[in-house]
Scaffold this active site. Structure first.
Site, PDB file in Angstrom:
ATOM      1  N   ASN A  10       0.875  -1.170   0.000  1.00 23.58           N
ATOM      2  CA  ASN A  10       0.000   0.000   0.000  1.00 23.58           C
ATOM      3  C   ASN A  10       0.917   1.225   0.000  1.00 23.58           C
ATOM      4  O   ASN A  10       1.534   1.532   1.031  1.00 23.58           O
ATOM      5  CB  ASN A  10      -0.916   0.005   1.215  1.00 23.58           C
ATOM      6  N   ASP A  41       0.445   4.231   0.279  1.00 25.15           N
ATOM      7  CA  ASP A  41       0.078   5.284   1.229  1.00 25.15           C
ATOM      8  C   ASP A  41       0.518   4.960   2.655  1.00 25.15           C
ATOM      9  O   ASP A  41       0.365   5.801   3.552  1.00 25.15           O
ATOM     10  CB  ASP A  41      -1.435   5.504   1.217  1.00 25.15           C
ATOM     11  N   CYS A  42       1.042   3.775   2.872  1.00 23.56           N
ATOM     12  CA  CYS A  42       1.442   3.319   4.205  1.00 23.56           C
ATOM     13  C   CYS A  42       2.947   3.488   4.376  1.00 23.56           C
ATOM     14  O   CYS A  42       3.732   2.933   3.605  1.00 23.56           O
ATOM     15  CB  CYS A  42       1.044   1.862   4.398  1.00 23.56           C
ATOM     16  N   GLY A  43       3.361   4.228   5.412  1.00 22.85           N
ATOM     17  CA  GLY A  43       4.785   4.433   5.643  1.00 22.85           C
ATOM     18  C   GLY A  43       5.538   3.148   5.909  1.00 22.85           C
ATOM     19  O   GLY A  43       6.647   2.954   5.409  1.00 22.85           O
ATOM     20  N   ARG A  75       6.033   1.415   2.599  1.00 27.03           N
ATOM     21  CA  ARG A  75       7.062   2.087   1.798  1.00 27.03           C
ATOM     22  C   ARG A  75       8.457   1.786   2.338  1.00 27.03           C
ATOM     23  O   ARG A  75       9.395   1.518   1.573  1.00 27.03           O
ATOM     24  CB  ARG A  75       6.835   3.597   1.791  1.00 27.03           C
TER      25      ARG A  75
END
Length: 275
Positions: free
Chosen positions: A9, A11-13, A16
């Site tokens: 995802n 958008d997920c730190g 990433r």
């Protein structure tokens, strides 16, 4: 090269950072953005089983419709929960990393190192600027005793089969701290967290605590506790809340720290362990 599939995802730190760490290790995974291309129910069920988790443990609560959908109802079956994850893929926790031998929900990001054949060379940082860490289990010998004494932490109760201790390093190899936990079924007492003076104020303690809770989760721990005379604000920043010591579970109240080594003025804090 290691064959890796990465359920991502962007958008997920944590997702990433895990992907960046895999690439730092020289591995280019097959990336599946599961919100756009979710796994089938059967594939997801297989992934969860291979992770050794329950379906409920593999669900994400924060930032999802978990509460609105009533998914905290303990009477719901695994099939019910899987059906909800199919309709709302945001409920699938992330990132799930798949190799030929293992499948793991890699939270925090550093736990992906369990799947890689070698630690990536050189220090490396997350997108919030904090350093990635490695952890290694150690025996409670002179090295740990010296580190704890230097930070005025307890050393009289280090021995015991229910105690596990770790040395933490930067990816480049520098030792930056120590920590451990006592495990009593689902209850976990975090303890002996010491960060070297030159590494304080850099988010190291937070990352150490998250790694410790993840390791305890893997061994069945689901509720974390901490006793402290000075570090209550630190624990509250990472999700702990004060708990009246009279309400401590028997397993925690019976620890040597709670039963006598820590003064009565020490604060007891607790939080649920989730990945």
């Amino acid at each position: 090269m290691l064959d890796v599939t990465f359920y991502h995802n962007p958008d997920c730190g944590t997702s990433r950072n895990t992907l960046a760490l895999i690439r730092h290790a020289g591995v280019e995974p097959q990336v599946i953005e599961y919100l756009k291309t979710p796994p089938t129910k059967g594939v997801l069920q297989d992934l969860i089983a291979r992770m050794g988790m329950t379906v409920r443990d593999a669900m994400r609560e924060r930032g999802t419709p978990f509460k609105d959908l009533g998914l905290d109802d303990a009477t719901l079956t695994d099939d019910d929960l899987l059906d909800a994850m199919m309709v709302h893929p945001i409920l699938i926790n992330r990132p799930i990393v798949v190799t030929p031998d293992r499948v793991k929900l890699c939270r925090p990001s550093e736990t992906v190192l369990d799947l890689l054949s070698s630690v990536p060379p050189g220090d490396f940082h997350k997108d919030d600027g904090t350093a990635f860490l490695t952890d290694e289990r150690i025996e409670p010998g002179p090295e740990l005793v010296d580190a704890l004494m230097a930070t005025h932490l307890l050393v009289d109760d280090l021995q015991g089969a229910d105690r596990t201790f770790f040395r933490f390093r930067l990816l480049g190899g520098d030792v930056i701290g120590y920590g451990g936990f006592e495990l009593y079924g689902r209850d976990v007492l975090l303890r002996s967290m010491a960060v070297g003076p030159e590494h304080r104020g850099k988010g190291i303690g937070r990352n150490m605590a998250l790694l410790l809770m993840s390791r305890a989760f893997d061994e069945g721990g689901r509720q974390a506790y901490a006793l402290t005379t000075t570090a209550a604000p630190f624990f509250e920043r990472i999700g702990f809340r004060p708990l009246d010591r009279a309400n401590a579970p028997a397993s925690i109240a019976a620890t040597r720290q709670a039963a006598g080594l820590c003064p009565s003025s020490a604060t007891l804090l607790t939080r649920r362990i989730t990945l």
